[in-house]
Design a protein around this motif. Structure first.
Motif, PDB file in Angstrom:
ATOM      1  N   GLY B 151       0.835  -1.195   0.000  1.00 52.93           N
ATOM      2  CA  GLY B 151       0.000   0.000   0.000  1.00 52.93           C
ATOM      3  C   GLY B 151       0.867   1.241   0.000  1.00 52.93           C
ATOM      4  O   GLY B 151       1.662   1.447   0.908  1.00 52.93           O
ATOM      5  N   THR B 152       0.772   2.049  -1.059  1.00 50.80           N
ATOM      6  CA  THR B 152       1.574   3.257  -1.218  1.00 50.80           C
ATOM      7  C   THR B 152       0.680   4.381  -1.692  1.00 50.80           C
ATOM      8  O   THR B 152      -0.201   4.164  -2.528  1.00 50.80           O
ATOM      9  CB  THR B 152       2.664   3.036  -2.300  1.00 50.80           C
ATOM     10  N   ALA B 156       1.435  13.896  -0.540  1.00 51.09           N
ATOM     11  CA  ALA B 156       0.962  15.271  -0.729  1.00 51.09           C
ATOM     12  C   ALA B 156      -0.551  15.350  -0.943  1.00 51.09           C
ATOM     13  O   ALA B 156      -1.137  16.432  -0.855  1.00 51.09           O
ATOM     14  CB  ALA B 156       1.684  15.900  -1.915  1.00 51.09           C
ATOM     15  N   LEU B 157      -1.194  14.223  -1.229  1.00 47.56           N
ATOM     16  CA  LEU B 157      -2.650  14.254  -1.433  1.00 47.56           C
ATOM     17  C   LEU B 157      -3.342  14.667  -0.141  1.00 47.56           C
ATOM     18  O   LEU B 157      -2.907  14.279   0.944  1.00 47.56           O
ATOM     19  CB  LEU B 157      -3.157  12.866  -1.845  1.00 47.56           C
ATOM     20  N   PRO B 158      -4.422  15.447  -0.244  1.00 50.38           N
ATOM     21  CA  PRO B 158      -5.114  15.816   0.985  1.00 50.38           C
ATOM     22  C   PRO B 158      -5.640  14.570   1.703  1.00 50.38           C
ATOM     23  O   PRO B 158      -6.211  13.684   1.055  1.00 50.38           O
ATOM     24  CB  PRO B 158      -6.278  16.700   0.515  1.00 50.38           C
ATOM     25  N   ASP B 159      -5.415  14.485   2.998  1.00 47.59           N
ATOM     26  CA  ASP B 159      -5.940  13.364   3.779  1.00 47.59           C
ATOM     27  C   ASP B 159      -5.347  12.018   3.361  1.00 47.59           C
ATOM     28  O   ASP B 159      -6.009  10.970   3.444  1.00 47.59           O
ATOM     29  CB  ASP B 159      -7.462  13.313   3.622  1.00 47.59           C
ATOM     30  N   ALA B 160      -4.084  12.029   2.904  1.00 46.36           N
ATOM     31  CA  ALA B 160      -3.465  10.824   2.336  1.00 46.36           C
ATOM     32  C   ALA B 160      -3.510   9.633   3.299  1.00 46.36           C
ATOM     33  O   ALA B 160      -3.837   8.511   2.900  1.00 46.36           O
ATOM     34  CB  ALA B 160      -2.027  11.126   1.938  1.00 46.36           C
ATOM     35  N   ALA B 161      -3.215   9.883   4.570  1.00 47.01           N
ATOM     36  CA  ALA B 161      -3.143   8.782   5.539  1.00 47.01           C
ATOM     37  C   ALA B 161      -4.492   8.080   5.662  1.00 47.01           C
ATOM     38  O   ALA B 161      -4.580   6.852   5.627  1.00 47.01           O
ATOM     39  CB  ALA B 161      -2.691   9.298   6.904  1.00 47.01           C
ATOM     40  N   ARG B 162      -5.558   8.878   5.783  1.00 48.62           N
ATOM     41  CA  ARG B 162      -6.875   8.271   5.936  1.00 48.62           C
ATOM     42  C   ARG B 162      -7.291   7.541   4.645  1.00 48.62           C
ATOM     43  O   ARG B 162      -7.828   6.436   4.682  1.00 48.62           O
ATOM     44  CB  ARG B 162      -7.911   9.350   6.290  1.00 48.62           C
ATOM     45  N   LEU B 163      -6.992   8.184   3.493  1.00 44.67           N
ATOM     46  CA  LEU B 163      -7.342   7.579   2.201  1.00 44.67           C
ATOM     47  C   LEU B 163      -6.756   6.179   2.052  1.00 44.67           C
ATOM     48  O   LEU B 163      -7.450   5.246   1.664  1.00 44.67           O
ATOM     49  CB  LEU B 163      -6.820   8.443   1.051  1.00 44.67           C
ATOM     50  N   ILE B 164      -5.472   6.038   2.380  1.00 40.70           N
ATOM     51  CA  ILE B 164      -4.822   4.736   2.171  1.00 40.70           C
ATOM     52  C   ILE B 164      -5.295   3.727   3.211  1.00 40.70           C
ATOM     53  O   ILE B 164      -5.533   2.567   2.887  1.00 40.70           O
ATOM     54  CB  ILE B 164      -3.281   4.859   2.121  1.00 40.70           C
ATOM     55  N   ARG B 198      -0.798  -2.626   9.966  1.00 41.44           N
ATOM     56  CA  ARG B 198      -1.027  -1.505   9.055  1.00 41.44           C
ATOM     57  C   ARG B 198      -0.596  -0.161   9.655  1.00 41.44           C
ATOM     58  O   ARG B 198      -1.408   0.718   9.879  1.00 41.44           O
ATOM     59  CB  ARG B 198      -2.489  -1.449   8.597  1.00 41.44           C
ATOM     60  N   PHE B 199       0.696  -0.014   9.889  1.00 42.77           N
ATOM     61  CA  PHE B 199       1.198   1.293  10.325  1.00 42.77           C
ATOM     62  C   PHE B 199       1.816   2.039   9.140  1.00 42.77           C
ATOM     63  O   PHE B 199       2.185   1.440   8.136  1.00 42.77           O
ATOM     64  CB  PHE B 199       2.191   1.149  11.488  1.00 42.77           C
ATOM     65  N   LEU B 200       1.884   3.369   9.267  1.00 48.08           N
ATOM     66  CA  LEU B 200       2.338   4.212   8.149  1.00 48.08           C
ATOM     67  C   LEU B 200       3.784   4.647   8.353  1.00 48.08           C
ATOM     68  O   LEU B 200       4.211   4.911   9.471  1.00 48.08           O
ATOM     69  CB  LEU B 200       1.474   5.464   8.059  1.00 48.08           C
ATOM     70  N   LEU B 210       6.174   9.724  -0.264  1.00 46.23           N
ATOM     71  CA  LEU B 210       5.177   8.649  -0.302  1.00 46.23           C
ATOM     72  C   LEU B 210       4.863   8.184   1.110  1.00 46.23           C
ATOM     73  O   LEU B 210       5.733   8.201   1.978  1.00 46.23           O
ATOM     74  CB  LEU B 210       5.728   7.447  -1.085  1.00 46.23           C
ATOM     75  N   LEU B 211       3.629   7.754   1.312  1.00 42.70           N
ATOM     76  CA  LEU B 211       3.284   7.062   2.549  1.00 42.70           C
ATOM     77  C   LEU B 211       3.155   5.578   2.225  1.00 42.70           C
ATOM     78  O   LEU B 211       2.517   5.207   1.245  1.00 42.70           O
ATOM     79  CB  LEU B 211       1.938   7.558   3.102  1.00 42.70           C
ATOM     80  N   GLN B 212       3.767   4.746   3.053  1.00 44.88           N
ATOM     81  CA  GLN B 212       3.712   3.295   2.836  1.00 44.88           C
ATOM     82  C   GLN B 212       3.059   2.630   4.040  1.00 44.88           C
ATOM     83  O   GLN B 212       3.283   3.047   5.171  1.00 44.88           O
ATOM     84  CB  GLN B 212       5.133   2.732   2.740  1.00 44.88           C
ATOM     85  N   VAL B 213       2.285   1.584   3.778  1.00 42.87           N
ATOM     86  CA  VAL B 213       1.612   0.847   4.855  1.00 42.87           C
ATOM     87  C   VAL B 213       2.370  -0.453   5.112  1.00 42.87           C
ATOM     88  O   VAL B 213       2.626  -1.219   4.170  1.00 42.87           O
ATOM     89  CB  VAL B 213       0.153   0.515   4.479  1.00 42.87           C
ATOM     90  N   SER B 214       2.719  -0.712   6.373  1.00 43.02           N
ATOM     91  CA  SER B 214       3.439  -1.948   6.728  1.00 43.02           C
ATOM     92  C   SER B 214       2.799  -2.600   7.944  1.00 43.02           C
ATOM     93  O   SER B 214       2.001  -1.970   8.639  1.00 43.02           O
ATOM     94  CB  SER B 214       4.893  -1.634   7.093  1.00 43.02           C
TER      95      SER B 214
END
Lengths: 191, 323
Positions: B151-152, B156-164, B198-200, B210-214
């Motif tokens: 999951g990447t 910079a997208l608004p609300d990126a963390a919640r979106l992913i 699922r931490f960022l 980029l935000l990555q989920v692990s």
């Protein structure tokens, strides 16, 4: 002391050792894993019960499962998971139908519709991890089997033989997503 | 060196608690092993977690622009469609599809190595470099940990963390990889636990962040596991996060659709420091190909994947992370 010998038949799956990791937490269980592509039926004679793992494809791709069920369905407890569940269905004459859209890595609510020893101490409804693109077709389930659990969308989630200790579950008790998965495996292991 | 030599060599070094470096290819046909002391002599530079064998990287603040020529969408789509057909037939739940992208640049491999910022870096004798964000396994006091990354999103997208984190398709794919890695760790250890789910984490690249989920998964190793370190590594391979599930069948399908061997790309590399292992999945990878360079990248295909989105993600991953 080890009191129960269980044979786990591995259909080249990548979740088999999640089952192993749960069962080896039970001190009374002596577990052995057999690859089904190298299995000879006689190997299973000395075991008390049999678990058939999940796996890719369809039951017909693993013909040895039918010989195992033919030989032991009336003398040893058998638990089939996912592909193993479908193999039990097919052994008793049911057919598989494709599931669309396919369900991989999702947690769905499973509802127990008929009490079963397998579900002792398990709540009536619980979340379970699903990985399947095929399911047992309800219209083809024979008289010898009963449906013991279904999903929200009424897909068959568990079957049991009316006469013998033969159980099939479509969901994955070994999945991180499944609540009560360990209890279900323990219930079977201690039968 | 074949796998048999690798296993016995690693076990011997493990038993004597001698620090060594290991590099293993995706096909498990050309494993490499050398003591940390000999790495420089073999023209191998590395940084693995906190341990490295070279001086500080060069500072570089400008963007590094790459001239890239990925395979055509048409070609990609042929392979993608074959994978989806296999998913519908129940032969795979998740398959990591990768392709090489030709790159043209004024820089040499060694320069890329020094410019890039990543927790895991390797320069392998002018053949390839890696700047990997993804830990494969590490050990600490008889526990083994794995950190599958799936999951990447553009940070910079608004609300990126919640979106992913709320994206269902990403969640399902992540669940699959967590169950697969639990299985793999259970091959070598016991009492498997998902210790973080699922931490960022954030990755800085020359183009964007980029935000990555692990997730973090843990198992307990037997005491003196160092004496069987060779077997432990091999049993875990190829890494689940860059192959798929069920692994064995999925590997056959990868071979059919990708057609060329992956080589060292999407294998693993790491260090045994005399007591513990730290290692990475060999992704974010540039290798010499004749006179040119190629970058290799890809992503996980599931029943819910969109081909154009996956194609773009494969190209998005062609970047050099600088600060």
């Amino acid at each position: 002391m080890k009191t129960k010998k269980i044979a786990l038949l591995d259909n080249n799956d990548s979740f088999t050792y999640n089952i192993v990791d749960y069962l080896r937490r039970l001190e009374t269980i002596d577990l052995r894993v057999f690859k089904t592509n190298k299995l000879s039926i006689a190997d299973l004679k000395r075991f008390d019960s049999i678990i058939i793992s999940p796996g890719p494809g369809l039951p017909k791709d693993f013909p040895v499962l039918f010989s195992v069920l033919e030989k032991y369905h009336d003398s040893k407890p058998v638990l089939g998971i996912c592909l193993g569940h479908q193999a039990i269905g097919a052994f008793y004459g049911a057919k598989c139908r494709p599931v669309f859209p396919v369900i991989h890595g999702q947690a769905h609510a499973v509802k127990i519709t008929k009490s079963s020893r397998l579900f002792d101490s398990v709540p009536k409804t619980f979340k379970a991890g699903l990985y399947h693109s095929w399911a047992i077709d309800r219209d083809t389930v024979s008289e010898e089997l009963e449906i013991t659990a279904v999903s929200e969308s009424k897909v068959i989630m568990a079957v049991a033989s009316k006469k013998y200790a033969v159980f099939g579950i479509q969901f994955h008790p070994e999945s991180y997503l499944t609540e009560n998965g360990f209890t279900i495996l323990k219930n079977f292991a201690e039968m | 060196m074949d796998m048999k030599d690798f296993i016995s060599g690693a076990n011997t070094l493990g038993e004597s608690r001698t620090p060594f470096i290991f590099v293993i290819d995706f096909e498990l046909t050309k494993p490499f092993l050398c003591t940390v002391r000999n790495a420089l002599k073999k023209n191998i530079f590395f940084k693995i977690g906190k341990i490295g064998n070279y001086r500080k990287s060069l500072k570089r603040d400008q963007k590094i622009s790459l001239d890239i020529s990925p395979i055509s969408y048409k070609k990609y789509k042929v392979a993608f469609d074959k994978v989806v057909q296999q998913i519908l037939e129940g032969n795979t739940y998740l398959l990591n599809l990768t392709f090489p992208t030709e790159i043209k640049t004024e820089y040499r491999l060694k320069e890329f190595f020094h410019f890039s910022r990543a927790p895991y870096k390797l320069f392998f004798n002018e053949q390839f470099i890696v700047f990997s964000p993804e830990c494969f396994v590490k050990t600490q006091s008889d526990y083994i940990y794995s950190y599958p990354m799936k999951g990447t999103i553009n940070a910079a997208l608004p609300d990126a963390a919640r979106l992913i984190l709320e994206n269902k398709k990403e969640e399902w794919e992540h669940n699959t990889i967590v169950d697969l890695i639990r299985n793999d760790l259970a091959l070598v250890s016991k009492d498997i636990t998902v210790t973080k789910f699922r931490f960022l984490s954030e990755i800085f690249t020359s183009q964007k962040n980029l935000l990555q989920v692990s997730s973090e998964i843990r198992g307990m190793l037997p005491t003196n596991w160092q004496e069987t370190i060779g077997e432990i590594l091999i049993k875990l391979l190829p890494a689940g996060s860059i192959s798929g599930a069920p692994k064995q069948k999925t590997l056959q399908i990868i071979k059919q659709v990708e057609q060329t061997n992956r080589g060292y790309f999407s294998g693993i590399f790491g260090i045994f420091d005399g007591e513990n292992i730290d290692s990475a999945v060999t992704i974010r990878f540039i290798e010499k190909n004749g006179d040119g360079l190629q970058f290799r990248s890809g992503g996980g295909i599931t029943a819910n994947s969109n081909p154009l989105h996956e194609y773009n993600e494969m190209i998005d991953k062609v970047y050099v992370p600088i600060r």
